[in-house]
Motif scaffolding. Sequence first.
Motif, mmCIF file in Angstrom:
data_model
loop_
_atom_site.group_PDB
_atom_site.id
_atom_site.type_symbol
_atom_site.label_atom_id
_atom_site.label_comp_id
_atom_site.label_asym_id
_atom_site.label_seq_id
_atom_site.Cartn_x
_atom_site.Cartn_y
_atom_site.Cartn_z
ATOM 1 N N SER A 123 2.910 13.596 8.694
ATOM 2 C CA SER A 123 3.884 12.670 8.447
ATOM 3 C C SER A 123 4.946 12.522 9.424
ATOM 4 C CB SER A 123 4.529 12.816 6.974
ATOM 5 O OG SER A 123 5.204 14.205 7.026
ATOM 6 N N ALA A 124 5.366 13.622 10.362
ATOM 7 C CA ALA A 124 6.313 13.740 11.285
ATOM 8 C C ALA A 124 5.988 13.023 12.519
ATOM 9 C CB ALA A 124 6.516 15.285 11.770
ATOM 10 N N MET A 125 4.615 12.985 12.867
ATOM 11 C CA MET A 125 4.071 11.895 13.732
ATOM 12 C C MET A 125 4.119 10.554 13.329
ATOM 13 S SD MET A 125 2.917 11.910 16.995
ATOM 14 C CE MET A 125 2.507 10.552 17.882
ATOM 15 N N LEU A 126 3.691 10.178 12.069
ATOM 16 C CA LEU A 126 3.741 8.998 11.639
ATOM 17 C C LEU A 126 5.062 8.309 11.558
ATOM 18 C CD1 LEU A 126 1.920 6.567 10.317
ATOM 19 C CD2 LEU A 126 2.188 7.951 8.163
ATOM 20 N N HIS A 127 6.187 8.954 11.149
ATOM 21 C CA HIS A 127 7.464 8.830 10.988
ATOM 22 C C HIS A 127 8.029 8.575 12.331
ATOM 23 C CE1 HIS A 127 11.798 9.514 11.015
ATOM 24 N NE2 HIS A 127 11.785 8.837 9.905
ATOM 25 N N LEU A 128 7.609 9.327 13.477
ATOM 26 C CA LEU A 128 7.942 8.840 14.865
ATOM 27 C C LEU A 128 7.338 7.529 15.256
ATOM 28 C CD1 LEU A 128 8.130 11.335 17.774
ATOM 29 C CD2 LEU A 128 7.198 9.073 17.878
ATOM 30 N N MET A 129 6.301 7.236 14.980
ATOM 31 C CA MET A 129 5.601 6.081 15.221
ATOM 32 C C MET A 129 6.239 4.975 14.500
ATOM 33 S SD MET A 129 1.566 7.269 15.833
ATOM 34 C CE MET A 129 0.995 5.507 15.533
ATOM 35 N N GLY A 157 -7.540 4.983 20.393
ATOM 36 C CA GLY A 157 -8.330 5.865 20.007
ATOM 37 C C GLY A 157 -9.453 6.392 21.085
ATOM 38 N N PRO A 158 -10.373 6.893 20.913
ATOM 39 C CA PRO A 158 -10.977 6.866 19.399
ATOM 40 C C PRO A 158 -10.268 8.107 18.631
ATOM 41 C CG PRO A 158 -12.685 7.930 20.984
ATOM 42 C CD PRO A 158 -11.414 7.406 21.805
ATOM 43 N N LEU A 159 -9.885 7.242 17.422
ATOM 44 C CA LEU A 159 -8.942 8.471 16.619
ATOM 45 C C LEU A 159 -9.881 9.307 15.905
ATOM 46 C CD1 LEU A 159 -6.695 5.719 14.753
ATOM 47 C CD2 LEU A 159 -6.332 7.205 16.930
ATOM 48 N N PRO A 160 -9.385 10.559 15.916
ATOM 49 C CA PRO A 160 -10.122 11.839 15.087
ATOM 50 C C PRO A 160 -9.963 11.495 13.578
ATOM 51 C CG PRO A 160 -8.527 12.704 16.764
ATOM 52 C CD PRO A 160 -8.297 11.084 16.825
ATOM 53 N N VAL A 161 -10.999 11.958 12.882
ATOM 54 C CA VAL A 161 -11.241 11.726 11.499
ATOM 55 C C VAL A 161 -9.745 12.008 10.690
ATOM 56 C CG1 VAL A 161 -12.315 12.439 9.450
ATOM 57 C CG2 VAL A 161 -13.511 11.997 11.521
ATOM 58 N N ALA A 162 -9.121 13.177 11.185
ATOM 59 C CA ALA A 162 -7.973 13.635 10.652
ATOM 60 C C ALA A 162 -6.647 12.558 10.875
ATOM 61 C CB ALA A 162 -7.424 14.906 11.045
ATOM 62 N N ILE A 163 -6.847 11.716 11.892
ATOM 63 C CA ILE A 163 -5.639 10.775 11.918
ATOM 64 C C ILE A 163 -5.974 9.373 11.367
ATOM 65 C CG2 ILE A 163 -4.507 9.459 13.867
ATOM 66 C CD1 ILE A 163 -4.417 12.666 14.041
ATOM 67 N N GLN A 164 -7.273 9.216 11.153
ATOM 68 C CA GLN A 164 -7.817 8.108 10.603
ATOM 69 C C GLN A 164 -7.376 8.458 8.787
ATOM 70 O OE1 GLN A 164 -11.941 7.059 11.033
ATOM 71 N NE2 GLN A 164 -11.924 7.969 13.051
ATOM 72 N N ARG A 165 -7.661 9.449 8.428
ATOM 73 C CA ARG A 165 -7.321 9.840 7.210
ATOM 74 C C ARG A 165 -5.688 9.712 6.727
ATOM 75 N NH1 ARG A 165 -11.379 14.782 6.753
ATOM 76 N NH2 ARG A 165 -13.274 13.705 6.143
ATOM 77 N N LEU A 166 -4.905 10.127 7.930
ATOM 78 C CA LEU A 166 -3.553 9.909 7.900
ATOM 79 C C LEU A 166 -3.164 8.566 7.574
ATOM 80 C CD1 LEU A 166 -0.578 11.321 7.884
ATOM 81 C CD2 LEU A 166 -0.700 11.011 10.266
ATOM 82 N N PHE A 167 -3.583 7.880 8.188
ATOM 83 C CA PHE A 167 -3.186 6.358 8.322
ATOM 84 C C PHE A 167 -3.729 5.662 6.784
ATOM 85 C CE2 PHE A 167 -3.253 5.773 13.128
ATOM 86 C CZ PHE A 167 -1.881 6.103 13.202
ATOM 87 N N GLN A 168 -4.923 6.146 6.546
ATOM 88 C CA GLN A 168 -5.546 5.528 5.418
ATOM 89 C C GLN A 168 -4.763 6.032 3.988
ATOM 90 O OE1 GLN A 168 -9.707 6.634 5.764
ATOM 91 N NE2 GLN A 168 -10.026 5.011 7.051
ATOM 92 N N ALA A 169 -4.359 7.324 4.035
ATOM 93 C CA ALA A 169 -3.730 7.918 2.796
ATOM 94 C C ALA A 169 -2.500 7.297 2.599
ATOM 95 C CB ALA A 169 -3.625 9.376 3.092
ATOM 96 N N THR A 170 -1.792 7.075 3.715
ATOM 97 C CA THR A 170 -0.381 6.606 3.913
ATOM 98 C C THR A 170 -0.283 4.995 3.786
ATOM 99 O OG1 THR A 170 -0.342 6.664 5.850
ATOM 100 C CG2 THR A 170 0.655 8.521 4.830
ATOM 101 N N GLY A 171 -1.461 4.296 4.113
ATOM 102 C CA GLY A 171 -1.624 2.896 3.787
ATOM 103 C C GLY A 171 -0.582 2.165 5.021
ATOM 104 N N THR A 172 -0.673 2.919 6.355
ATOM 105 C CA THR A 172 -0.043 2.504 7.477
ATOM 106 C C THR A 172 -1.024 1.959 8.388
ATOM 107 O OG1 THR A 172 -0.087 4.835 8.165
ATOM 108 C CG2 THR A 172 1.846 3.971 6.994
ATOM 109 N N GLU A 173 -2.482 1.980 8.277
ATOM 110 C CA GLU A 173 -3.342 1.802 9.190
ATOM 111 C C GLU A 173 -3.014 0.068 9.640
ATOM 112 O OE1 GLU A 173 -4.054 2.388 6.233
ATOM 113 O OE2 GLU A 173 -6.101 1.360 5.678
ATOM 114 N N GLY A 174 -2.597 -0.588 8.751
ATOM 115 C CA GLY A 174 -2.229 -2.176 8.984
ATOM 116 C C GLY A 174 -0.864 -2.370 9.892
#
Length: 115
Positions: free
Chosen positions: A64-70, A83-100
């Motif tokens: 979440s620290a990286m996500l917060h920075l962005m 990307g291409p975005l690693p699976v872990a990064i894709q999951r971070l966006f999906q789990a937090t609903g921030t991919e959009g």
Amino acid sequence: MRRADGDKDIHVNVEHDAASDLSIVTVTGEADDSTAPLIDRALRRHGTPTTVVFDLSGLSFADSAMLHLMLHESVSSRVVVAGPLPVAIQRLFQATGTEGLFTIAPDIEAALRDL
């Protein structure tokens, strides 16, 4: 910039094009609460650009620290994630609903072409 923090290794490179007011932030390694400040400091050297492209293709981990920075950067700049975005990064966006909330490009070339 490179920093090793215990088992955490991160490399941050920021390229700034003053003519287009664009910064490209390439991050490899692990981005978390102990390494995100390094990314932020590297980006701040160029003020607040109109557009920031985060190349996250080389990240092995981000929290979440990286996500917060962005998210913080998106308040004053257009943020594009390359990307291409690693699976872990894709999951971070999906789990937090921030991919959009960001423009996500398949790679750095597409990100720059579509600006």
